[in-house]
Design an enzyme around this catalytic site. Structure first.
Site, PDB file in Angstrom:
ATOM      1  N   CYS A  11       0.862  -1.179   0.000  1.00 16.29           N
ATOM      2  CA  CYS A  11       0.000   0.000   0.000  1.00 16.29           C
ATOM      3  C   CYS A  11       0.902   1.234   0.000  1.00 16.29           C
ATOM      4  O   CYS A  11       2.110   1.118  -0.188  1.00 16.29           O
ATOM      5  CB  CYS A  11      -0.990  -0.001   1.167  1.00 16.29           C
ATOM      6  SG  CYS A  11      -0.275   0.256   2.810  1.00 16.29           S
ATOM      7  N   CYS A  16      -1.319   0.872   7.181  1.00 15.95           N
ATOM      8  CA  CYS A  16      -2.747   0.542   7.339  1.00 15.95           C
ATOM      9  C   CYS A  16      -3.103  -0.731   6.571  1.00 15.95           C
ATOM     10  O   CYS A  16      -3.228  -1.795   7.153  1.00 15.95           O
ATOM     11  CB  CYS A  16      -3.653   1.695   6.885  1.00 15.95           C
ATOM     12  SG  CYS A  16      -3.656   3.130   7.992  1.00 15.95           S
ATOM     13  N   ARG A  17      -3.254  -0.610   5.267  1.00 12.00           N
ATOM     14  CA  ARG A  17      -3.808  -1.703   4.482  1.00 12.00           C
ATOM     15  C   ARG A  17      -2.864  -2.886   4.306  1.00 12.00           C
ATOM     16  O   ARG A  17      -3.264  -4.032   4.533  1.00 12.00           O
ATOM     17  CB  ARG A  17      -4.255  -1.184   3.109  1.00 12.00           C
ATOM     18  CG  ARG A  17      -5.361  -0.151   3.210  1.00 12.00           C
ATOM     19  CD  ARG A  17      -5.614   0.542   1.897  1.00 12.00           C
ATOM     20  NE  ARG A  17      -4.488   1.403   1.536  1.00 12.00           N
ATOM     21  CZ  ARG A  17      -4.355   2.000   0.362  1.00 12.00           C
ATOM     22  NH1 ARG A  17      -5.267   1.838  -0.588  1.00 12.00           N
ATOM     23  NH2 ARG A  17      -3.319   2.779   0.124  1.00 12.00           N
ATOM     24  N   ASP A 129      -7.979   3.601   1.195  1.00  6.86           N
ATOM     25  CA  ASP A 129      -7.098   4.011   2.286  1.00  6.86           C
ATOM     26  C   ASP A 129      -7.954   4.580   3.416  1.00  6.86           C
ATOM     27  O   ASP A 129      -8.645   5.581   3.228  1.00  6.86           O
ATOM     28  CB  ASP A 129      -6.109   5.056   1.778  1.00  6.86           C
ATOM     29  CG  ASP A 129      -4.997   5.349   2.766  1.00  6.86           C
ATOM     30  OD1 ASP A 129      -5.137   5.030   3.968  1.00  6.86           O
ATOM     31  OD2 ASP A 129      -3.969   5.894   2.330  1.00  6.86           O
TER      32      ASP A 129
END
Length: 166
Positions: A11, A16-17, A129
């Protein structure tokens, strides 16, 4: 046994992802006793967060689902293009950036979008996102990643001739 299948989730910043994808895939791989068949890692397009833990909100949402999102952020490197069997990106911008790193057609063929593996979220063409959004954004990311990771693991199990039950 054939060589392990290596996966790199990518990402933008690797906070995060992609670390969530890494944590979810590790969890379901262990749950299905397939650790001997899969190597899993994650990286970001940029180096802004190198060495950091995933975003605290992503860790909190993951923990609520029983996941451990504790890998440290790193930037994708040119050697990753050769090292990994599959490079799975979260959105079209990631796809464009990673594809630009590929030096050969073989490397380009390794790159896919996470949503290519999703079976239960047909309207989604990207894992959005969640960084600037609220709680629902983090939950949606987890839902999409669970869906995609399960299908990806199913495909890996078939490749290795291993029984895989959802």
């Amino acid at each position: 046994m054939s060589k392990k299948t290596s996966l790199l989730f990518v990402c933008l910043g690797n906070i995060c992802r992609s670390p969530a994808a890494e944590g979810i895939m590790r969890h379901i791989t262990k749950e299905h006793m397939m650790e001997d068949y899969v190597d899993i890692d994650s990286a970001g397009i940029g180096s802004w967060h190198a060495g950091e833990l995933p975003d605290r909100r992503m860790r909190s949402h993951g923990s609520a689902h029983g996941y451990d999102f504790s890998s440290r952020a790193r930037q994708i490197k040119q050697e990753d293009m050769q090292r990994f069997d599959h490079i799975i990106v979260m959105d079209d911008e990631n796809y464009k950036d990673v594809t630009a790193m590929a030096r050969t057609d073989e490397q380009r063929r390794k790159i896919s979008r996470m949503t290519d593996f999703c079976k239960h979220h047909p309207g989604h063409t990207a894992v959005p996102d969640p960084y600037y959004g609220g709680d629902r954004g983090f939950e949606l990311v987890i839902e999409l990643l669970e869906d995609g990771c399960k299908e990806l693991l199913k495909q890996i199990a078939q490749k290795h001739g291993v029984a895989y039950l959802l």
